[in-house]
Design a protein around this motif. Structure first.
Motif, PDB file in Angstrom:
ATOM      1  N   GLN A 103       6.047   9.555   5.894  1.00 16.95           N
ATOM      2  CA  GLN A 103       5.899  10.609   4.910  1.00 16.95           C
ATOM      3  C   GLN A 103       7.248  10.936   4.292  1.00 16.95           C
ATOM      4  N   ASP A 136       0.831  -1.212   0.000  1.00 17.31           N
ATOM      5  CA  ASP A 136       0.000   0.000   0.000  1.00 17.31           C
ATOM      6  C   ASP A 136       0.863   1.258   0.000  1.00 17.31           C
ATOM      7  N   ARG A 137       1.974   1.222   0.726  1.00 15.46           N
ATOM      8  CA  ARG A 137       2.881   2.380   0.737  1.00 15.46           C
ATOM      9  C   ARG A 137       3.395   2.653  -0.670  1.00 15.46           C
ATOM     10  N   ALA A 151       1.366   6.864  -6.911  1.00 12.09           N
ATOM     11  CA  ALA A 151       0.395   7.909  -7.235  1.00 12.09           C
ATOM     12  C   ALA A 151       0.997   9.294  -7.023  1.00 12.09           C
ATOM     13  N   ARG A 152       1.759   9.442  -5.957  1.00 10.32           N
ATOM     14  CA  ARG A 152       2.387  10.730  -5.670  1.00 10.32           C
ATOM     15  C   ARG A 152       3.362  11.117  -6.779  1.00 10.32           C
ATOM     16  N   ASP A 187       0.709   4.169  -2.921  1.00 14.34           N
ATOM     17  CA  ASP A 187       0.550   5.595  -2.621  1.00 14.34           C
ATOM     18  C   ASP A 187       1.716   6.404  -3.187  1.00 14.34           C
ATOM     19  N   LEU A 188       2.928   5.864  -3.066  1.00  9.63           N
ATOM     20  CA  LEU A 188       4.097   6.562  -3.593  1.00  9.63           C
ATOM     21  C   LEU A 188       4.018   6.671  -5.111  1.00  9.63           C
TER      22      LEU A 188
END
Length: 340
Positions: free
Chosen positions: A91, A47-48, A54-55, A51-52
């Motif tokens: 983060q 999941d991390r 997508a960022r 998300d990364l």
């Protein structure tokens, strides 16, 4: 220096500091290597990484795998990720001791896979040592931790390598003022012997040539600028020669790394951290590799840190990680061939 040798088993890539650029360069390394290999998988929180991705607005596909054995069948289509089993909420640019359990689990899983023969070797993403120290990490860095955890390992030696230069610092993570008191003839001999053996077994150099650096300006100027060369370093060179190794020096450090000098040796044995790392990072900061010699398992790493200042911005260069993956695969294949 990272000659192409057929790969045997996949490589395990550790998560490293999740607030750094490790995930970012892992995505980039897969994109660079998907067609040619070597095959590797990342031990991380899926999941991390999603998300990364997508960022960063990258289209790198990610696929969870159940075991190292599944990496090869996935690799050409997606970055294989073996789930950590822990949620990682770091983060970019903001390391926290709360991530330490995940960092250690990723590293320990990789070590266990390598020790059991399920992977050819491990490639470690950079860690943020200061944050791990706050969490109770009792080792100066990856190298010392791996030496303690990998079964059957001898003295661990840190070597930095790029095309055209290999360097080994005799003293590593110690303050500069402590270097003269830390240096000892037997320490230099041990580091040099470990280096020579690894150059033979892992790099295919039958008769390694070692250049031994001095500590002081002009290599001490016959004692006028320091006596470490006379009392510690030169005796180490003599011991190495009596044991059959091609060792020369001590040489003035300011002339040891010219192109002409580099042609005369296979590795430079340096007396302290920056004496070794400044020349190699000047020559090839994006292609240098940190390789740990003397371990029972294969371990390489990029030669840079976590780069917290650019983490999550899509600016990280994956070149050193790509070089580290290629070197780990070549060493693993050479060791496998030698054992059969």
């Amino acid at each position: 220096m990272t000659d192409h040798v057929p790969q045997t088993l996949p490589l395990a890539l550790t998560m490293g500091e999740p607030a750094g650029i490790g995930g970012e360069i892992a995505l980039g390394a897969w994109a660079a290597l998907r067609a040619s290999g070597p095959v590797f998988f990342l031990i991380d929180d899926v999941d991390r990484l999603v998300d990364l991705r997508a960022r960063l607005r990258t289209g790198v596909p990610i696929e969870a795998i159940a075991s190292p054995d599944h990496a090869a069948r996935v690799f050409s289509d997606a970055l294989p990720v073996l789930p950590l089993g822990l949620v990682v909420a770091a983060q970019p640019g903001k390391p926290s001791p709360a991530s330490s359990a995940a960092i250690f689990r990723s590293l320990d899983m990789a070590i266990a896979f390598a020790a059991s023969g399920r992977v050819g070797g491990i490639v470690t993403n950079p860690i943020q040592k200061s944050t791990l120290y706050d969490a109770g990490f009792g080792y100066p860095g990856h190298t010392e931790y791996l030496a303690a955890q990998a079964p059957g390992s001898g003295p661990a030696v840190m070597m930095l390598a790029c095309p055209g230069l290999r360097v080994v610092p005799v003293t590593v993570h110690v303050p500069l003022r402590a270097v003269p008191g830390t240096l000892a003839t037997e320490l230099i001999v041990t580091q040099a012997e470990t280096t020579a053996r690894a150059l033979q077994t892992d790099f295919g150099i039958a008769s390694p040539r070692l250049a031994i650096a001095g500590l002081n300006p002009h290599a001490g100027e016959s004692g006028a600028l320091g006596r470490e060369e006379i009392e510690i370093i030169a005796p180490a060179v003599e011991v190495l020669r009596t044991r059959g190794l091609h060792a020369t020096g001590p040489y003035p450090p300011d002339t040891l790394f010219s192109s002409r000098a580099r042609a005369g040796y296979d590795a430079a044995i340096c007396m302290y951290h920056d004496q070794a790392l400044i020349p190699i990072k000047t020559l090839d900061v994006d292609g240098g590799v940190n390789v740990t010699l003397g371990l029972s398992i294969v371990r390489t790493s990029p030669d840079h840190g976590t780069a917290l200042d650019i983490a999550g911005h899509g600016r990280a260069d994956c070149g050193s990680l790509v070089a580290a993956i290629r070197m780990a695969a070549a060493i693993a294949a050479r060791r496998s061939a030698a054992s059969h």
